[in-house]
Design an enzyme around this catalytic site. Structure first.
Site, PDB file in Angstrom:
ATOM      1  N   VAL A 150       0.837  -1.212   0.000  1.00  0.00           N
ATOM      2  CA  VAL A 150       0.000   0.000   0.000  1.00  0.00           C
ATOM      3  C   VAL A 150       0.871   1.262   0.000  1.00  0.00           C
ATOM      4  CG1 VAL A 150      -1.988  -1.134   1.059  1.00  0.00           C
ATOM      5  CG2 VAL A 150      -0.241  -0.142   2.550  1.00  0.00           C
ATOM      6  N   ASP A 151       2.198   1.059  -0.130  1.00  0.00           N
ATOM      7  CA  ASP A 151       3.065   2.236  -0.279  1.00  0.00           C
ATOM      8  C   ASP A 151       3.086   2.621  -1.761  1.00  0.00           C
ATOM      9  OD1 ASP A 151       5.703  -0.141   0.153  1.00  0.00           O
ATOM     10  OD2 ASP A 151       5.186   0.821  -1.742  1.00  0.00           O
TER      11      ASP A 151
ATOM     12  N   HIS B  72      -4.349  -4.484  -2.600  1.00  0.00           N
ATOM     13  CA  HIS B  72      -4.795  -4.165  -1.233  1.00  0.00           C
ATOM     14  C   HIS B  72      -4.939  -2.661  -1.021  1.00  0.00           C
ATOM     15  CE1 HIS B  72      -3.108  -8.323   0.144  1.00  0.00           C
ATOM     16  NE2 HIS B  72      -4.257  -8.422  -0.496  1.00  0.00           N
TER      17      HIS B  72
ATOM     18  N   CYS C  96     -14.108   8.175   1.578  1.00  0.00           N
ATOM     19  CA  CYS C  96     -15.082   8.267   2.682  1.00  0.00           C
ATOM     20  C   CYS C  96     -15.809   6.929   2.823  1.00  0.00           C
ATOM     21  CB  CYS C  96     -16.061   9.420   2.453  1.00  0.00           C
ATOM     22  SG  CYS C  96     -17.356   9.076   1.274  1.00  0.00           S
TER      23      CYS C  96
ATOM     24  N   THR D  41       7.033 -11.863  -0.730  1.00  0.00           N
ATOM     25  CA  THR D  41       5.734 -12.130  -0.105  1.00  0.00           C
ATOM     26  C   THR D  41       5.771 -13.488   0.585  1.00  0.00           C
ATOM     27  OG1 THR D  41       3.330 -12.281  -0.437  1.00  0.00           O
ATOM     28  CG2 THR D  41       4.724 -13.152  -2.200  1.00  0.00           C
TER      29      THR D  41
ATOM     30  N   ASN E 129      13.154 -14.360  -2.281  1.00  0.00           N
ATOM     31  CA  ASN E 129      12.818 -14.240  -0.866  1.00  0.00           C
ATOM     32  C   ASN E 129      13.964 -14.853  -0.073  1.00  0.00           C
ATOM     33  OD1 ASN E 129      11.609 -14.482   1.762  1.00  0.00           O
ATOM     34  ND2 ASN E 129       9.593 -14.421   0.782  1.00  0.00           N
TER      35      ASN E 129
ATOM     36  N   ALA F  80      13.781 -16.175   2.665  1.00  0.00           N
ATOM     37  CA  ALA F  80      13.304 -17.316   3.462  1.00  0.00           C
ATOM     38  C   ALA F  80      12.379 -18.187   2.626  1.00  0.00           C
ATOM     39  CB  ALA F  80      12.540 -16.786   4.683  1.00  0.00           C
TER      40      ALA F  80
END
Ligand code: APR
Length: 256
Positions: A103-104, A119, A127, A196, A221, A223
């Protein structure tokens, strides 16, 4: 780490690429991830009290203040070499679609033309009325403290409360964004999943759509994740380290 060469060869030949990103690509810009031990947002904050419609209804000042804190941090962050490498892929392959769970606005500020935000965005408040009037996302407060309550503004069109323009737990993803992401995944030659954990659905289904459709799937990634088995290559490293190497190997291999 697997060699980047097989992924680079596939990328160098690709005409349609999807780059699918999560919080990990922004980690090296200083934007916290969600599930990393100790530093992840959900290790430090209670998602139930901050990231659901019920939470906003119960305490709008707490929720708005927390998102303003996150927006201030995102606004202060700078795109890292991972974001820049994604923009470089777009510049090389016109059939590239960037799909992000973030969302950045770091993909945009790195030069990505029109990332698909599954997202939502910290920079697109709206509003709470059914009309969902867009609200101006002015300069965030200097630095609202992590737990500081900040009353949300009122909509200039209808007077309803303004809420963060993000998708909360229990809410549906924007239909058009999800449809665009699934269509791109189903038709791409190479699918890059970057940063992700692959545990939040329906977004986490998108790499699997690509794999089932026969794309060459690469994960970046440090991990392991549940996506490992659906990937053709798992590059164990960070976005800012691996993506520039991948781009260089794909289009500027040593010796031409
Ligand atoms: N480079 C690449 N990957 C990294 C880096 C890095 N520098 N640092 C951490 N990672 C990896 C972690 O190993 C982890 O697998 O990024 C992943 C981040 O996972 P999450 O924190 O779960 O973030 P994400 O997958 O984007 O979460 C999905 O969950 O809470 C919701 O809406 C929120 O969009 C978010 C969704």
């Amino acid at each position: 780490m697997d060699s980047v060469l097989p992924a680079a060869e596939a990328l160098g030949r690709a005409r349609r690429v999807v780059v699918f990103t999560g919080a990990g690509i922004s980690a090296e810009s200083g934007v916290p991830t969600f599930r990393d031990d100790l530093t992840g947002l959900w290790a430090r904050f209670d998602a139930e009290r901050l990231a659901t419609p019920e939470a906003f209804h119960a305490d709008p000042d707490l929720v708005w203040g927390w998102y303003e804190w996150r927006r201030a941090r995102a606004a202060r962050a700078r795109p890292n070499p991972g974001h820049l490498a994604v923009a470089a892929i777009e510049a090389r392959v016109s059939g590239t679609v960037v799909v992000t769970q973030n969302v950045d606005d770091l993909h945009e500020r790195a030069g990505s033309r029109a990332p698909v935000h599954l997202h939502g965005s910290l920079f697109a408040p709206r509003c709470v009325s059914a009309a969902a009037h867009p609200a101006a996302s002015g300069e965030p407060d200097a630095e609202p403290g992590e737990g500081r309550r900040v009353p949300p503004p009122r909509c200039v069109h209808c007077g309803a409360l303004v809420r963060p323009g993000v998708v909360w737990f229990g809410e549906a993803l924007p239909e058009a964004a999800l449809a665009e992401a699934v269509e791109a995944a189903a038709g791409c030659d190479v699918f890059l999943s970057v940063g992700t954990s692959g545990v939040v659905y329906p977004a986490a289904e998108i790499p699997r759509v690509a794999a089932r459709a026969g794309a060459f799937v690469v994960q970046v990634n440090p991990a392991p994740t549940p996506l490992d088995p659906v990937c053709d290559v798992n590059l164990r490293g960070t976005a800012a380290q691996v993506l520039p190497q991948l781009v260089a190997a794909a289009w500027d291999p040593p010796g031409g």
